[in-house]
Design an enzyme around this catalytic site. Structure first.
Site, PDB file in Angstrom:
ATOM      1  N   HIS A   5       0.801  -1.213   0.000  1.00  0.00           N
ATOM      2  CA  HIS A   5       0.000   0.000   0.000  1.00  0.00           C
ATOM      3  C   HIS A   5       0.838   1.268   0.000  1.00  0.00           C
ATOM      4  O   HIS A   5       0.312   2.352   0.239  1.00  0.00           O
ATOM      5  CB  HIS A   5      -0.936   0.003   1.221  1.00  0.00           C
ATOM      6  CG  HIS A   5      -1.724  -1.256   1.355  1.00  0.00           C
ATOM      7  ND1 HIS A   5      -1.303  -2.301   2.150  1.00  0.00           N
ATOM      8  CD2 HIS A   5      -2.885  -1.648   0.781  1.00  0.00           C
ATOM      9  CE1 HIS A   5      -2.175  -3.297   2.060  1.00  0.00           C
ATOM     10  NE2 HIS A   5      -3.146  -2.934   1.243  1.00  0.00           N
ATOM     11  N   GLY A  21      -6.870  12.135   7.247  1.00  0.00           N
ATOM     12  CA  GLY A  21      -7.644  11.085   6.593  1.00  0.00           C
ATOM     13  C   GLY A  21      -7.693  11.263   5.087  1.00  0.00           C
ATOM     14  O   GLY A  21      -7.565  10.299   4.325  1.00  0.00           O
ATOM     15  N   ARG A  88      -1.816  12.242  13.906  1.00  0.00           N
ATOM     16  CA  ARG A  88      -3.079  12.288  13.152  1.00  0.00           C
ATOM     17  C   ARG A  88      -3.645  13.695  13.209  1.00  0.00           C
ATOM     18  O   ARG A  88      -3.694  14.328  14.272  1.00  0.00           O
ATOM     19  CB  ARG A  88      -4.075  11.285  13.726  1.00  0.00           C
ATOM     20  CG  ARG A  88      -5.501  11.503  13.224  1.00  0.00           C
ATOM     21  CD  ARG A  88      -6.388  10.306  13.384  1.00  0.00           C
ATOM     22  NE  ARG A  88      -7.792  10.672  13.343  1.00  0.00           N
ATOM     23  CZ  ARG A  88      -8.461  11.071  12.258  1.00  0.00           C
ATOM     24  NH1 ARG A  88      -7.829  11.178  11.088  1.00  0.00           N
ATOM     25  NH2 ARG A  88      -9.738  11.379  12.318  1.00  0.00           N
ATOM     26  N   GLY A  90      -7.093  15.125  12.069  1.00  0.00           N
ATOM     27  CA  GLY A  90      -8.368  14.711  11.499  1.00  0.00           C
ATOM     28  C   GLY A  90      -9.517  15.616  11.878  1.00  0.00           C
ATOM     29  O   GLY A  90      -9.372  16.591  12.612  1.00  0.00           O
ATOM     30  N   MET A 185     -13.030   8.140  13.559  1.00  0.00           N
ATOM     31  CA  MET A 185     -13.056   6.729  13.180  1.00  0.00           C
ATOM     32  C   MET A 185     -11.670   6.066  13.225  1.00  0.00           C
ATOM     33  O   MET A 185     -11.578   4.852  13.090  1.00  0.00           O
ATOM     34  CB  MET A 185     -13.645   6.577  11.768  1.00  0.00           C
ATOM     35  CG  MET A 185     -15.053   7.135  11.627  1.00  0.00           C
ATOM     36  SD  MET A 185     -15.728   6.979   9.953  1.00  0.00           S
ATOM     37  CE  MET A 185     -16.134   5.232   9.916  1.00  0.00           C
ATOM     38  N   GLU A 186     -10.591   6.863  13.403  1.00  0.00           N
ATOM     39  CA  GLU A 186      -9.249   6.334  13.178  1.00  0.00           C
ATOM     40  C   GLU A 186      -8.319   6.330  14.387  1.00  0.00           C
ATOM     41  O   GLU A 186      -7.356   5.554  14.428  1.00  0.00           O
ATOM     42  CB  GLU A 186      -8.565   7.133  12.055  1.00  0.00           C
ATOM     43  CG  GLU A 186      -9.218   7.014  10.691  1.00  0.00           C
ATOM     44  CD  GLU A 186     -10.426   7.951  10.509  1.00  0.00           C
ATOM     45  OE1 GLU A 186     -11.241   7.694   9.618  1.00  0.00           O
ATOM     46  OE2 GLU A 186     -10.528   8.932  11.284  1.00  0.00           O
ATOM     47  N   ASP A 209     -18.472  19.260  13.133  1.00  0.00           N
ATOM     48  CA  ASP A 209     -19.916  19.133  13.326  1.00  0.00           C
ATOM     49  C   ASP A 209     -20.182  18.807  14.787  1.00  0.00           C
ATOM     50  O   ASP A 209     -19.390  18.098  15.417  1.00  0.00           O
ATOM     51  CB  ASP A 209     -20.497  18.004  12.459  1.00  0.00           C
ATOM     52  CG  ASP A 209     -20.106  18.120  10.997  1.00  0.00           C
ATOM     53  OD1 ASP A 209     -20.884  18.693  10.235  1.00  0.00           O
ATOM     54  OD2 ASP A 209     -19.005  17.650  10.640  1.00  0.00           O
TER      55      ASP A 209
END
Length: 242
Positions: A5, A21, A88, A90, A185-186, A209
């Site tokens: 990947h 992301g 991260r 995000g 989500m990560e 949000d």
């Protein structure tokens, strides 16, 4: 040294990686913040770039959506490319009424409804956390730049917070009652992978949000709202000289 990947060669990726992301967000950061950036991978359009920030090599690469995707990419970065730190950067849904769209959350730990940690065959429930050294550097960067933030536990879910297929109790509500600040989500997968590989990770999240109020940033406001997070992440990756 390509992996299934990642097309980067040995030495193409810096020891510290910013991890949004969205791969187009990775390109945005490379183009606008990094000096001399070049694309080093693009398998499945998961773009990765390496350049310098204040003279120090930094990479930025997309993680995709969800724990499994972030877990695959972070594992390959840690295991095969010598990456020591992943930060991260995000977006998230706010789970507390006092956390409004546009605000920044530092994830000290992550809870989950995912079965991600089953792969480690632990005799219990694993609770991963941020690397303290990165967390401290992020706090210092935010304070240096007068960027407000909230720190605490977050909830990483396999379900997107705005979708509720059965129309029953929202999946995030019990986690909000336990004090989780935001939902992504990560983060859980990235923190688990870092722990398993003996590396460091930190998740910085911009709330776009509110799950509580339904308020959200307008499309035209979203990228501008992420800029403070980018600043904190870059100064966490490469702290300025004292």
């Amino acid at each position: 040294m390509a992996t299934p990947h990642n097309a980067a060669r040995s030495g193409d990726i810096a020891p510290v990686v910013l991890f949004p992301g969205d791969p187009l967000r990775a390109q945005y950061i490379a183009d606008r913040y990094l000096t001399g950036s070049r694309q080093v991978t693009g398998i499945r359009n998961m773009l990765g770039f390496t350049g310098t920030w204040n003279g120090t090599p930094v990479s930025v690469m997309g993680s995709g959506m969800g724990g499994p995707s972030a877990g695959i990419y972070s594992y390959e970065l840690f295991r095969f490319y010598g990456v020591e730190k992943i930060i991260r950067i995000g977006t998230a849904g706010g789970l507390q009424s006092g956390i409004k769209p546009g605000e920044l959350v530092f994830a000290m730990t992550a809870s989950t409804d995912s079965n991600y940690a089953a792969q480690y065959r632990l005799p219990g429930t694993y609770s991963p956390c941020a690397a303290f050294s990165l967390f401290r550097q992020a706090v210092q960067a935010a304070e240096r730049n007068h960027i407000p933030f909230t720190a605490g536990g977050i909830f990483s879910s396999d379900m997107f917070s705005s979708y509720n297929a059965l129309g029953e109790q929202e999946s995030w509500e019990p986690w909000a009652r336990m004090g989780c600040l935001a939902q992504d989500m990560e983060t859980y997968a990235v923190y688990c992978t870092a722990a398993c590989q003996g590396k460091q990770a930190l998740s910085l999240l911009t709330v776009t949000d509110s799950c509580v109020t339904g308020h959200s940033l307008a499309d035209g406001q979203r990228m501008a709202a992420l800029e403070p997070m980018f600043t904190v992440a870059l100064e966490t990756a490469v702290p300025p000289e004292p």
